[in-house]
Design an enzyme around this catalytic site. Sequence first.
Site, mmCIF file in Angstrom:
data_model
loop_
_atom_site.group_PDB
_atom_site.id
_atom_site.type_symbol
_atom_site.label_atom_id
_atom_site.label_comp_id
_atom_site.label_asym_id
_atom_site.label_seq_id
_atom_site.Cartn_x
_atom_site.Cartn_y
_atom_site.Cartn_z
ATOM 1 C CG ASN A 137 -8.118 -4.176 0.959
ATOM 2 O OD1 ASN A 137 -7.382 -3.225 1.199
ATOM 3 N ND2 ASN A 137 -7.697 -5.417 0.986
ATOM 4 C CE1 TYR A 142 -2.359 -4.551 9.299
ATOM 5 C CE2 TYR A 142 -2.458 -2.396 8.272
ATOM 6 C CZ TYR A 142 -2.707 -3.745 8.230
ATOM 7 O OH TYR A 142 -3.287 -4.307 7.132
ATOM 8 C CG HIS A 175 -1.935 -1.085 1.233
ATOM 9 N ND1 HIS A 175 -3.200 -0.968 0.718
ATOM 10 C CD2 HIS A 175 -1.851 -2.359 1.694
ATOM 11 C CE1 HIS A 175 -3.868 -2.113 0.874
ATOM 12 N NE2 HIS A 175 -3.062 -2.974 1.459
HETATM 13 FE FE1 HDE Z 1 -2.604 -4.747 5.515
HETATM 14 N N1 HDE Z 1 -0.761 -4.010 5.968
HETATM 15 N N2 HDE Z 1 -2.017 -6.573 6.131
HETATM 16 N N3 HDE Z 1 -4.386 -5.559 4.916
HETATM 17 N N4 HDE Z 1 -3.208 -2.976 4.864
HETATM 18 C C1 HDE Z 1 -0.373 -2.740 5.802
HETATM 19 O O1 HDE Z 1 0.782 -1.468 7.399
HETATM 20 C C2 HDE Z 1 -0.911 -6.829 6.872
HETATM 21 C C3 HDE Z 1 -4.771 -6.853 5.055
HETATM 22 C C4 HDE Z 1 -4.449 -2.637 4.426
HETATM 23 O O2 HDE Z 1 -3.096 3.552 3.977
HETATM 24 C C5 HDE Z 1 0.961 -2.461 6.423
HETATM 25 O O3 HDE Z 1 1.167 0.722 7.725
HETATM 26 C C6 HDE Z 1 -0.905 -8.202 7.297
HETATM 27 C C7 HDE Z 1 -6.177 -6.998 4.822
HETATM 28 C C8 HDE Z 1 -4.475 -1.252 4.043
HETATM 29 O O4 HDE Z 1 -1.431 3.306 5.367
HETATM 30 C C9 HDE Z 1 1.333 -3.790 7.088
HETATM 31 C C10 HDE Z 1 -2.035 -8.763 6.768
HETATM 32 C C11 HDE Z 1 -6.626 -5.750 4.528
HETATM 33 C C12 HDE Z 1 -3.195 -0.781 4.298
HETATM 34 C C13 HDE Z 1 0.163 -4.658 6.719
HETATM 35 C C14 HDE Z 1 -2.732 -7.731 6.048
HETATM 36 C C15 HDE Z 1 -5.496 -4.864 4.588
HETATM 37 C C16 HDE Z 1 -2.431 -1.874 4.810
HETATM 38 C C17 HDE Z 1 1.969 -1.870 5.500
HETATM 39 C C18 HDE Z 1 -2.497 -10.205 6.875
HETATM 40 C C19 HDE Z 1 -8.042 -5.322 4.160
HETATM 41 C C20 HDE Z 1 -2.677 0.617 4.028
HETATM 42 C C21 HDE Z 1 2.108 -0.427 5.900
HETATM 43 C C22 HDE Z 1 -2.732 -10.601 8.216
HETATM 44 C C23 HDE Z 1 -8.990 -5.538 5.236
HETATM 45 C C24 HDE Z 1 -2.940 1.526 5.164
HETATM 46 C C25 HDE Z 1 1.315 -0.286 7.085
HETATM 47 C C26 HDE Z 1 -2.450 2.914 4.817
HETATM 48 C C27 HDE Z 1 -1.095 -1.763 5.204
HETATM 49 C C28 HDE Z 1 0.079 -5.914 7.146
HETATM 50 C C29 HDE Z 1 -3.912 -7.977 5.318
HETATM 51 C C30 HDE Z 1 -5.618 -3.470 4.307
HETATM 52 C C31 HDE Z 1 2.675 -4.370 6.680
HETATM 53 C C32 HDE Z 1 0.165 -8.873 8.127
HETATM 54 C C33 HDE Z 1 -6.999 -8.289 4.927
HETATM 55 C C34 HDE Z 1 -5.663 -0.480 3.485
HETATM 56 O O5 HDE Z 1 1.401 -3.686 8.477
#
Ligand code: HDE
Length: 705
Positions: free
Chosen positions: A166, A380, A93
């Site tokens: 999302n 996060y 992202h």
């Molecule tokens: Fe994320 N995801 N994600 N994700 N995600 C990040 O956090 C992660 C998941 C989502 O505008 C990271 O600050 C894991 C689902 C958005 O700053 C990180 C898993 C959904 C954003 C991370 C998921 C999301 C992130 C990278 C599986 C939809 C951007 C930078 C368990 C519900 C937020 C950060 C923004 C960002 C980890 C799965 C949505 C690495 C481990 C499911 C919208 O922490």
Amino acid sequence: MSKEKTKTDSKKTNPKKIALPQGEVQRGAGGELHQTGEGTQHSVLTTNQGVALSDNQNSLRANPRGPTLLEDFILREKITHFDHERIPERIVHARATGVHGFFELTASLKQYTTARILTEIGEKTPVFTRISTVAGGAGSVDTPRDVRGFAVKFYTKEGNWDLVGNNIPVFFIQDAIKFPDLIHAVKMEPDRGFPQSATAHDTFWDFISLTPESMHMVMWIMSDRTLPRSLRMIEGFGVHSFRLINKAGESTFVKFHWRPKLGLQSTLWDETVKIAGADPDFHRREMFEAVQAGNFPEWEFAVQLFTQEDADAFPFDHLDPTKLIPEELVPLRVIGRMVLDRWPNNFFAETEQVAYCPANVVPGIDFSNDPLLQGRLFSYLDTQLSRLGSANFHQIPINAPKCPFANHQRDGHMQMAQPTGRVAYEPNSLSQDSPRETPTKGFRSAAVPEMGEKSRIRAESFADHYSQARQFYLSQTAYEQAHIASALVFELSKVEHVHIRETMVGHLRHIEEDLACRVAMGLGLAKIPTAPIPAAPVQDLPPSPALQLIGKMKNILMGRCIGILIADGSDGTVINRIKKAAMDEGASVKIIAPKVGGAKLADGSLLAADGQLAGTPSVLFDAVAVLLSGDGAKTLCMESAAIDFVRDAFGHLKAIGFDKGGAALLQAANIGQDAGVVDVNKKDAFIAAAKTRQWEREKSVRMLA
Ligand code: HDE
């Protein structure tokens, strides 16, 4: 002394003089020009220590052509800061657009929750919303085929609540432990460093083909949902089930939804590819222009509420993030709206430094046991520590709560606060006003009994990987099904390993035999591959029309953009009529001409253009009008950018309005007549046609799978 040095030492700086209005420029020591304006007051340029600079153009040298001195603390401070300007981009992202706004509650959930933001009708809560792509780096294009992140930070009176969702209501995997593998597979391949921001490559489809639980998400990402026309025209989903907790401590499950006021709208694949070249910042620019123009994007906020008993009766497990709850099963209740009305002051300070975390909830909201959510609750906060570099990242203005916050955490890198007093611990007897826990109002977790054996076993109820994928596919219109099949053919055609293509087609057989056949034919496979043995029988679920994209499009011009192609000799009256009619319906209008300076109209007046033809192709518009004089048409018939302009508009199923000269260009481009190719002199016909895509045309312009 060398000859060279003698020569240069005597050289005088003699900047070229440029005539500029008196009082508006000052000439610096190096000849550079400073715009000042008569009588204007400027703030003093200083170092970070507050020392005023006498010269910001020349570093300190031993002599005018001599070595630069280490002593120059001004140069060193400036360059050092510059060297450290970048922070690690988000691992996923990274590419995004953020906008400030507010959330307003329109219906109270008092019966279900104590969270003030969900109980006080009419109360406005500030928000910061960041919409992102997933796979590409921070500098990647806005329009790859990709999921869009939809993250909202609500600065509530009871603390920050982050809904980090999302634009697709399900996810690829059922367990957080698989996330690094999924992301490594989709990102550029590590040995070659490409492709950037694309799923169409071997490692992604290799992982997917070996992960049957991803099949439902695959249907969504292959649909046009991943090709949004505008960030203002996407839905948002919290994805996981959460819990609401009321005053009595009772909990109710909840799924969160955002629905765009403008309806959904997507682009076509060929169009998307061309937009990426025409304007890599297409979505960010469009959002910026809309917010600056006061066309504030708005979403309805809706919830699906259900009890444990309801959940027990669903033909799937709601804790499994690869499943959604069809709206037909649990209707959406609209409880509020979000309006984004203020562009950030500074991209880095706000959009880049904002730190979302699904664990940021407020009293009255709690988590479910969704294993993906559980993993996210850890991830996060952890990622912010390396990305923002300090445990004090919550003090950065974009991250700080707008309600008071106080505790005994202290010190650390970049501590901005200056806590006073002797006490930095709890309990204590030395300070009467130090912060204490609040048993009545503080955050409480839902008191749910948990029992069983510790294990690494996936629940049986997570085993059905195909039924909702099938339900999604069968719920789509014929156009959408064809786009899904064609997207699969496109993506798998980029996969070099034949066995990966075959394994994928095998999975598709469980979703729908016809889909598998179409993709197999599109790939030129000699025979239909065997389907893998499913972990659970595939169920025939009732179709859910709410899953369609076309069904959620609105036939409106609000939020759309119309391009009018003109040239010397075009008729100003017709241009103005079309422009006014479109703007009256809420569209924005851009004039395109061979030269950005404009075209000389039939009445001799000059009409400035918003875009030069060569740099402003029709992919940037929702509909186009071609208004040309006979001579103008003759010139443009020789111009490939003009031919492409109308050919692409036709191929992308857009309405094309024409006058007599415009008709000549259409003829030169071999464009025939249909319901969407309309004479602008027929009253309202063009405006009516511009409100929708000409889906019927598609079979005549494209071979879909
Ligand atoms: Fe994320 N995801 N994600 N994700 N995600 C990040 O956090 C992660 C998941 C989502 O505008 C990271 O600050 C894991 C689902 C958005 O700053 C990180 C898993 C959904 C954003 C991370 C998921 C999301 C992130 C990278 C599986 C939809 C951007 C930078 C368990 C519900 C937020 C950060 C923004 C960002 C980890 C799965 C949505 C690495 C481990 C499911 C919208 O922490």
